[in-house]
Design a protein around this motif. Sequence first.
Motif, mmCIF file in Angstrom:
data_model
loop_
_atom_site.group_PDB
_atom_site.id
_atom_site.type_symbol
_atom_site.label_atom_id
_atom_site.label_comp_id
_atom_site.label_asym_id
_atom_site.label_seq_id
_atom_site.Cartn_x
_atom_site.Cartn_y
_atom_site.Cartn_z
ATOM 1 N N TYR A 1 33.449 47.562 -30.382
ATOM 2 C CA TYR A 1 33.942 47.275 -29.037
ATOM 3 C C TYR A 1 32.829 47.448 -28.012
ATOM 4 O O TYR A 1 31.915 48.263 -28.192
ATOM 5 N N PHE B 1 44.245 44.924 -34.116
ATOM 6 C CA PHE B 1 43.589 45.938 -34.942
ATOM 7 C C PHE B 1 44.477 47.162 -35.003
ATOM 8 O O PHE B 1 44.665 47.854 -34.006
ATOM 9 N N TYR C 1 37.867 51.981 -37.265
ATOM 10 C CA TYR C 1 38.082 51.522 -38.639
ATOM 11 C C TYR C 1 39.439 51.990 -39.140
ATOM 12 O O TYR C 1 39.992 52.985 -38.653
ATOM 13 N N ASP D 1 39.029 47.708 -42.598
ATOM 14 C CA ASP D 1 38.646 46.832 -41.501
ATOM 15 C C ASP D 1 37.886 47.670 -40.487
ATOM 16 O O ASP D 1 38.294 48.797 -40.164
ATOM 17 N N THR D 2 36.807 47.125 -39.968
ATOM 18 C CA THR D 2 36.001 47.824 -38.971
ATOM 19 C C THR D 2 35.729 46.881 -37.811
ATOM 20 O O THR D 2 35.438 45.706 -38.017
ATOM 21 N N ARG D 3 35.842 47.398 -36.600
ATOM 22 C CA ARG D 3 35.633 46.547 -35.431
ATOM 23 C C ARG D 3 34.813 47.298 -34.385
ATOM 24 O O ARG D 3 35.046 48.480 -34.129
#
Length: 305
Positions: free
Chosen positions: A35, A208, A79, A31-33
């Motif tokens: 910001y 997350f 991530y 998972d990658t986020r």
Amino acid sequence: SIFGTEVFQGGSLPIQQLNFVLITPDYLKFDTRGYNGFEVSPDSVMGEERITCGSATNIPSIDDEKYSFGDKYLMRAEYKLSYNLSTNPGVRLYTWKEFAKKAYNIYTTRTSKEEKAVAAFTAKMNIPESDDDAHKILKVEDYIKTNLNIDKKLIAEDGDDIEKIIRNKACNDGGALRLFTAVFDKLGINYQIVFPSGRNDYPLDETFENWNRIDDMLLYFPQTGKYISPIAVELRYPYISPLYAGSKALFLKSVTIGTMKTAIGAFNEINPEPFDQHAINMEATISLNASLDTAYIKSKQILKG
């Protein structure tokens, strides 16, 4: 790495063009986020590789601002590994639920030798049973921090072994937390292990699960609504670092299922101590004589908290 953070903003140089690419084997799903304005695309599989991309243009630099904490406002990508499709494709990895169970087990499980050592150690504190919880907590904290050397850099194998901690009078951060929980369990004082995120750092994100955000530790006492910092030797109940006031934290709430004791994780905010109970004030009355060549000053310093 299983968890990672890439920070794109900060320092004195702006960025004209930024490209972020995360490439893994196709069976490892991260998972990658992004910001603070950084956007990340969904991953895609090409051959035997899984690829996640993100980009941004004309990212300004952010100068330091006195009396402010800017890290949480920096553009960044985080991530973490969430699935191993080659083994258990339906099982999400490294969740906050899993972290809560692992951490609780590490800091509250003790051997029979450790339990025996804790009983003798606690008896030396001579804490009256008639004391209320607040006074017991304060006496435990003061006794441990006065008689033991708590050093984050202590990397010896016995740095978190309670029996050897009591014998050698030295421990690392993890050992300090294990000793505190052991003594409070012995005295029957209810507590929750808390992992805070300071206002001067990247905050914890409940949605997350970046375990790298976990760095410091506190103990919370539901019966008094107060905290202690088991590793800050200069602080005493109920005072903790002001950097944690008003920040989000992960609280480990113990639950018993049959004969098994574990914990569930819940995010909550750390309430600050009431500001009106703390002060470093000065009251001064100043007057001049008739010829205006002499000043008479009466001052009083007020310290409380």
